[in-house]
Design a protein around this motif. Structure first.
Motif, PDB file in Angstrom:
ATOM      1  N   MET A   1       1.013  -1.085   0.145  1.00  0.00           N
ATOM      2  CA  MET A   1      -0.154   0.055   0.003  1.00  0.00           C
ATOM      3  C   MET A   1       0.796   1.247   0.043  1.00  0.00           C
ATOM      4  SD  MET A   1      -3.126   0.752   2.391  1.00  0.00           S
ATOM      5  CE  MET A   1      -4.542   0.518   1.338  1.00  0.00           C
ATOM      6  N   GLU A   2       1.942   1.156   0.589  1.00  0.00           N
ATOM      7  CA  GLU A   2       2.821   2.430   0.661  1.00  0.00           C
ATOM      8  C   GLU A   2       3.650   2.672  -0.731  1.00  0.00           C
ATOM      9  OE1 GLU A   2       6.024   2.593   3.636  1.00  0.00           O
ATOM     10  OE2 GLU A   2       4.734   1.937   5.176  1.00  0.00           O
ATOM     11  N   SER A   3       3.594   1.765  -1.494  1.00  0.00           N
ATOM     12  CA  SER A   3       4.333   1.905  -2.660  1.00  0.00           C
ATOM     13  C   SER A   3       3.375   2.714  -3.620  1.00  0.00           C
ATOM     14  CB  SER A   3       4.912   0.695  -3.474  1.00  0.00           C
ATOM     15  OG  SER A   3       3.693  -0.138  -3.986  1.00  0.00           O
ATOM     16  N   ASN A   4       2.092   2.459  -3.552  1.00  0.00           N
ATOM     17  CA  ASN A   4       1.045   3.021  -4.407  1.00  0.00           C
ATOM     18  C   ASN A   4       0.904   4.769  -4.001  1.00  0.00           C
ATOM     19  OD1 ASN A   4       0.318   1.191  -5.999  1.00  0.00           O
ATOM     20  ND2 ASN A   4      -1.550   0.465  -4.734  1.00  0.00           N
ATOM     21  N   LEU A   5       1.016   4.895  -2.597  1.00  0.00           N
ATOM     22  CA  LEU A   5       1.036   6.076  -2.000  1.00  0.00           C
ATOM     23  C   LEU A   5       2.295   7.077  -2.694  1.00  0.00           C
ATOM     24  CD1 LEU A   5      -0.284   8.265  -0.360  1.00  0.00           C
ATOM     25  CD2 LEU A   5       0.764   7.272   1.610  1.00  0.00           C
ATOM     26  N   LEU A   6       3.513   6.306  -2.467  1.00  0.00           N
ATOM     27  CA  LEU A   6       4.736   7.039  -2.810  1.00  0.00           C
ATOM     28  C   LEU A   6       4.758   7.257  -4.682  1.00  0.00           C
ATOM     29  CD1 LEU A   6       7.247   5.404  -0.750  1.00  0.00           C
ATOM     30  CD2 LEU A   6       6.469   7.602  -0.377  1.00  0.00           C
ATOM     31  N   ASP A   7       4.186   6.284  -5.216  1.00  0.00           N
ATOM     32  CA  ASP A   7       4.063   6.451  -6.813  1.00  0.00           C
ATOM     33  C   ASP A   7       3.287   7.976  -7.217  1.00  0.00           C
ATOM     34  OD1 ASP A   7       5.755   4.265  -7.235  1.00  0.00           O
ATOM     35  OD2 ASP A   7       4.037   3.165  -7.589  1.00  0.00           O
ATOM     36  N   SER A   8       2.204   7.987  -6.413  1.00  0.00           N
ATOM     37  CA  SER A   8       1.504   9.223  -6.700  1.00  0.00           C
ATOM     38  C   SER A   8       1.890  10.555  -6.251  1.00  0.00           C
ATOM     39  CB  SER A   8      -0.045   9.130  -6.115  1.00  0.00           C
ATOM     40  OG  SER A   8       0.417   8.993  -4.535  1.00  0.00           O
ATOM     41  N   LEU A   9       2.901  10.446  -5.294  1.00  0.00           N
ATOM     42  CA  LEU A   9       3.621  11.483  -4.654  1.00  0.00           C
ATOM     43  C   LEU A   9       4.786  11.682  -5.937  1.00  0.00           C
ATOM     44  CD1 LEU A   9       4.082  11.123  -0.959  1.00  0.00           C
ATOM     45  CD2 LEU A   9       2.782  12.839  -2.231  1.00  0.00           C
ATOM     46  N   LEU A  10       5.183  10.682  -6.438  1.00  0.00           N
ATOM     47  CA  LEU A  10       6.557  10.773  -7.603  1.00  0.00           C
ATOM     48  C   LEU A  10       5.890  11.460  -8.763  1.00  0.00           C
ATOM     49  CD1 LEU A  10       8.686   7.902  -6.922  1.00  0.00           C
ATOM     50  CD2 LEU A  10       9.263  10.413  -6.168  1.00  0.00           C
ATOM     51  N   ASP A  11       4.719  11.080  -9.079  1.00  0.00           N
ATOM     52  CA  ASP A  11       3.967  11.803 -10.402  1.00  0.00           C
ATOM     53  C   ASP A  11       3.406  13.053 -10.194  1.00  0.00           C
ATOM     54  OD1 ASP A  11       4.674   9.331 -11.571  1.00  0.00           O
ATOM     55  OD2 ASP A  11       2.708   8.289 -11.263  1.00  0.00           O
ATOM     56  N   LEU A  12       3.271  13.438  -8.895  1.00  0.00           N
ATOM     57  CA  LEU A  12       2.615  14.827  -8.647  1.00  0.00           C
ATOM     58  C   LEU A  12       3.671  15.812  -9.175  1.00  0.00           C
ATOM     59  CD1 LEU A  12       0.446  16.117  -7.029  1.00  0.00           C
ATOM     60  CD2 LEU A  12       2.022  16.319  -5.232  1.00  0.00           C
ATOM     61  N   GLU A  13       4.996  15.788  -9.144  1.00  0.00           N
ATOM     62  CA  GLU A  13       5.761  16.806  -9.992  1.00  0.00           C
ATOM     63  C   GLU A  13       5.417  16.953 -11.347  1.00  0.00           C
ATOM     64  OE1 GLU A  13      10.110  18.193 -10.169  1.00  0.00           O
ATOM     65  OE2 GLU A  13       9.844  16.505  -9.222  1.00  0.00           O
ATOM     66  N   GLU A  14       5.450  15.880 -11.828  1.00  0.00           N
ATOM     67  CA  GLU A  14       5.091  15.717 -13.441  1.00  0.00           C
ATOM     68  C   GLU A  14       3.683  16.039 -13.753  1.00  0.00           C
ATOM     69  OE1 GLU A  14       4.958  12.404 -16.737  1.00  0.00           O
ATOM     70  OE2 GLU A  14       6.680  12.133 -15.396  1.00  0.00           O
ATOM     71  N   GLN A  15       2.855  15.815 -12.914  1.00  0.00           N
ATOM     72  CA  GLN A  15       1.330  16.307 -13.082  1.00  0.00           C
ATOM     73  C   GLN A  15       1.272  17.763 -12.972  1.00  0.00           C
ATOM     74  OE1 GLN A  15      -1.052  14.510  -9.941  1.00  0.00           O
ATOM     75  NE2 GLN A  15      -2.709  13.989 -11.350  1.00  0.00           N
ATOM     76  N   PHE A  16       1.986  18.450 -12.059  1.00  0.00           N
ATOM     77  CA  PHE A  16       1.957  20.092 -11.937  1.00  0.00           C
ATOM     78  C   PHE A  16       2.692  20.682 -13.165  1.00  0.00           C
ATOM     79  CE2 PHE A  16       1.327  19.652  -7.268  1.00  0.00           C
ATOM     80  CZ  PHE A  16      -0.090  19.617  -7.310  1.00  0.00           C
ATOM     81  N   TYR A  17       3.653  20.043 -13.641  1.00  0.00           N
ATOM     82  CA  TYR A  17       4.585  20.505 -14.622  1.00  0.00           C
ATOM     83  C   TYR A  17       3.664  20.501 -16.069  1.00  0.00           C
ATOM     84  CZ  TYR A  17       7.819  21.112 -18.468  1.00  0.00           C
ATOM     85  OH  TYR A  17       8.655  21.204 -19.706  1.00  0.00           O
ATOM     86  N   LYS A  18       3.050  19.485 -16.161  1.00  0.00           N
ATOM     87  CA  LYS A  18       2.240  19.257 -17.542  1.00  0.00           C
ATOM     88  C   LYS A  18       0.835  20.279 -17.320  1.00  0.00           C
ATOM     89  CE  LYS A  18      -0.245  16.077 -20.267  1.00  0.00           C
ATOM     90  NZ  LYS A  18      -0.556  17.097 -21.165  1.00  0.00           N
ATOM     91  N   GLU A  19       0.126  20.510 -16.299  1.00  0.00           N
ATOM     92  CA  GLU A  19      -0.833  21.348 -15.973  1.00  0.00           C
ATOM     93  C   GLU A  19      -0.377  22.806 -15.992  1.00  0.00           C
ATOM     94  OE1 GLU A  19      -3.662  22.930 -12.383  1.00  0.00           O
ATOM     95  OE2 GLU A  19      -3.122  20.781 -12.353  1.00  0.00           O
TER      96      GLU A  19
END
Length: 189
Positions: A1-19
């Motif tokens: 479960m922890e890996s899904n939470l960390l994966d979404s945090l790592l994708d957060l920067e890329e998501q904000f960059y794209k937005e």
């Protein structure tokens, strides 16, 4: 479960960059269109101001040429055989009385003046916003500027620098700010 939470945090920067990139692209396209429109209006205005200035000069030159031909025919006693635009370009004679007399005119001067008037005639200018119309106006403006210089030289008038802010009686080298102007330098003793 922890890996899904960390994966979404790592994708957060890329998501904000794209937005941010998408918002910047949309905003830039809108601002670019607005700035481009304003720039186009400014440049078009400058070109048509110059065309109007040259048209006004050509009208004055045509009237002066017509007046000098009329005066020369009156003094020689011969009728005027080559009327140059006297019917279409007649100003009130009291306006042009204070203008200096023209040097002896030639047929070349009359042809150059006729060509200049055809180039800057406002009725024949295409006002459409197409590539062909813009190129036509640019070519006509360049040709008209050349003809105006030829006419100025033939009439013995001083050449004016387009867009200069020269004062009445001011000559080059007296504080105009050109690179060759040394009058602004203070002499040290």
């Amino acid at each position: 479960m922890e890996s899904n939470l960390l994966d979404s945090l790592l994708d957060l920067e890329e998501q904000f960059y794209k937005e941010g990139y998408d918002l910047g692209t949309a905003d830039g396209a809108h601002a670019g269109y607005t700035e481009g429109s304003v720039f186009a209006v400014e440049k078009g205005f400058e070109k048509f101001i110059e065309m109007g200035r040259l048209y006004g000069k050509s009208l004055v030159w045509a009237q002066r040429l017509a007046d000098s031909k009329i005066k020369s025919s009156e003094t020689s006693g011969q009728p005027l055989t080559t009327p140059l635009m006297t019917e279409t370009l007649s100003l009130d004679p009291s306006i042009s009385k204070e203008l200096p007399r023209l040097p002896p005119t030639s047929a070349r001067l009359a042809r150059n003046l006729q060509t200049l008037m055809e180039l800057v005639d406002p009725a024949s200018l295409d006002m459409n916003n197409t590539e062909e119309a813009v190129n036509d106006v640019d070519e006509r403006l360049k040709g008209a500027a050349v003809k105006a210089k030829l006419i100025q030289r033939a009439m013995g008038e001083s050449e004016d620098i387009l867009g200069s802010k020269r004062q009445e009686g001011q000559k080059p080298g007296d504080g105009t700010g050109s690179i060759e102007d040394i009058s602004a330098l203070n002499v040290r003793h």
